[in-house]
Design a protein around this motif. Structure first.
Motif, short mmCIF file in Angstrom:
data_model
loop_
_atom_site.label_atom_id
_atom_site.label_comp_id
_atom_site.label_asym_id
_atom_site.label_seq_id
_atom_site.Cartn_x
_atom_site.Cartn_y
_atom_site.Cartn_z
N PRO A 243 4.84 -22.88 -24.81
CA PRO A 243 4.90 -21.98 -23.90
C PRO A 243 3.99 -20.82 -24.32
CG PRO A 243 6.80 -22.19 -25.48
CD PRO A 243 5.91 -23.16 -25.76
N MET A 244 3.50 -20.59 -25.37
CA MET A 244 2.59 -19.40 -25.55
C MET A 244 1.18 -19.50 -24.89
SD MET A 244 1.00 -18.20 -29.35
CE MET A 244 2.17 -18.89 -30.15
N PHE A 245 0.89 -20.65 -24.56
CA PHE A 245 -0.37 -21.05 -23.62
C PHE A 245 -0.07 -21.43 -22.36
CE2 PHE A 245 -1.55 -21.19 -28.17
CZ PHE A 245 -2.51 -19.95 -28.25
N SER A 246 1.12 -21.12 -21.77
CA SER A 246 1.44 -21.54 -20.46
C SER A 246 1.90 -20.44 -19.51
CB SER A 246 2.43 -22.92 -20.47
OG SER A 246 2.14 -23.73 -21.33
N ASP A 247 1.79 -20.84 -18.32
CA ASP A 247 2.32 -19.79 -17.34
C ASP A 247 2.39 -20.44 -16.05
OD1 ASP A 247 -0.11 -19.67 -16.24
OD2 ASP A 247 -0.82 -17.77 -17.01
N HIS A 248 2.57 -19.63 -14.89
CA HIS A 248 2.69 -20.39 -13.57
C HIS A 248 1.29 -20.99 -12.91
CE1 HIS A 248 0.79 -16.54 -12.41
NE2 HIS A 248 0.59 -16.97 -11.41
N THR A 249 0.26 -20.87 -13.81
CA THR A 249 -1.00 -21.45 -13.62
C THR A 249 -1.56 -22.67 -14.29
OG1 THR A 249 -2.47 -19.85 -14.57
CG2 THR A 249 -1.73 -19.21 -12.23
N ALA A 250 -0.85 -22.54 -15.41
CA ALA A 250 -1.39 -23.56 -16.64
C ALA A 250 -0.33 -23.87 -17.66
CB ALA A 250 -2.65 -22.98 -17.26
N SER A 251 -0.44 -25.13 -18.08
CA SER A 251 0.39 -25.63 -18.98
C SER A 251 -0.38 -26.45 -20.25
CB SER A 251 1.44 -26.63 -18.61
OG SER A 251 2.30 -25.94 -17.67
N CYS A 252 -0.04 -25.54 -21.52
CA CYS A 252 -0.62 -26.32 -22.65
C CYS A 252 0.29 -27.31 -23.07
CB CYS A 252 -0.98 -25.19 -23.67
SG CYS A 252 -1.63 -26.00 -25.24
N MET A 253 0.10 -28.71 -22.91
CA MET A 253 0.72 -29.89 -23.44
C MET A 253 0.18 -30.36 -24.59
SD MET A 253 2.73 -29.72 -21.07
CE MET A 253 3.94 -30.99 -20.92
N VAL A 254 0.96 -30.42 -25.56
CA VAL A 254 0.45 -30.88 -27.07
C VAL A 254 0.81 -32.28 -27.57
CG1 VAL A 254 0.67 -30.33 -29.43
CG2 VAL A 254 0.85 -28.41 -27.95
N PHE A 255 0.10 -33.07 -27.69
CA PHE A 255 0.22 -34.54 -27.93
C PHE A 255 0.18 -34.63 -29.63
CE2 PHE A 255 -0.98 -35.48 -23.91
CZ PHE A 255 0.04 -36.53 -23.34
N SER A 256 -0.59 -33.78 -30.33
CA SER A 256 -0.75 -33.96 -31.70
C SER A 256 -1.27 -32.61 -32.12
CB SER A 256 -1.68 -34.95 -32.35
OG SER A 256 -2.86 -34.76 -31.92
N ASP A 257 -1.57 -32.39 -33.46
CA ASP A 257 -2.19 -31.13 -34.01
C ASP A 257 -3.46 -30.81 -33.57
OD1 ASP A 257 0.06 -30.56 -35.58
OD2 ASP A 257 -0.58 -31.30 -37.48
N THR A 258 -4.18 -32.08 -33.24
CA THR A 258 -5.52 -31.96 -32.68
C THR A 258 -5.83 -32.26 -31.36
OG1 THR A 258 -5.88 -34.45 -33.54
CG2 THR A 258 -6.28 -32.51 -35.09
N ILE A 259 -4.80 -32.78 -30.52
CA ILE A 259 -4.93 -33.20 -29.29
C ILE A 259 -4.09 -32.25 -28.25
CG2 ILE A 259 -5.04 -34.96 -27.45
CD1 ILE A 259 -5.50 -36.83 -29.72
N HIS A 260 -4.63 -31.51 -27.34
CA HIS A 260 -4.01 -30.58 -26.62
C HIS A 260 -4.63 -30.84 -25.00
CE1 HIS A 260 -3.37 -28.60 -30.17
NE2 HIS A 260 -2.54 -27.91 -29.57
#
Length: 145
Positions: free
Chosen positions: A30-47
């Protein structure tokens, strides 16, 4: 220092894309997400950054490809086993993804592919690196089973 990769993908429907990626195991940051973008985390190295078309256009002067009609990228991610390849692919299919081609089985390497709802192709794959190195060193022809 470990390196990270951020895959930026344009999406037509951010809520639908969020649901799809959560269904296959990503967690929304949620820190890097809003109504225009979402940061989806698969692992510590892949977003994966899911960006609305308007947001994506802020980063490129080029036309956004329609991934249902044009291949713009193939995203290959490693898995720890054949079973893990099958599991993520089956999750993707159950979440509304599509399998664009048959599985590829080379004995020492196994892979499948799926499209997300926007047509972006992901290729989970497993490889027995020792067997692959041995096969290639001996000059074996690599052909899918």
């Amino acid at each position: 220092m470990p390196k990270m990769i951020f895959v930026n993908l344009p999406v037509a429907d951010l809520d639908r894309a969020n649901a799809f990626y959560e269904a296959i195991g990503a967690e929304k940051n949620p820190m890097f997400s809003d109504h225009t973008a979402s940061c989806m985390v698969f692992s510590d190295t892949i977003h994966v950054m899911l960006l609305t078309h308007d947001k994506f256009k802020q980063f490129t002067p080029k036309t956004i490809a329609n991934a249902h009609e044009t291949s713009e990228v193939l995203i290959c991610v490693s898995a720890d086993s054949r079973e893990e390849v099958d599991a993520i692919t089956e999750k993707a299919l159950a979440a509304g993804g599509r399998e664009p081609r048959e599985k590829q089985d080379y004995g020492f390497m196994y892979g499948r592919s799926f499209e997300d709802p926007d047509g972006h192709i992901w290729e989970p794959m497993w490889m027995d690196l020792e067997a692959a190195t041995s096969a290639m060193a001996s000059g074996e022809e690599v052909a899918a089973a």
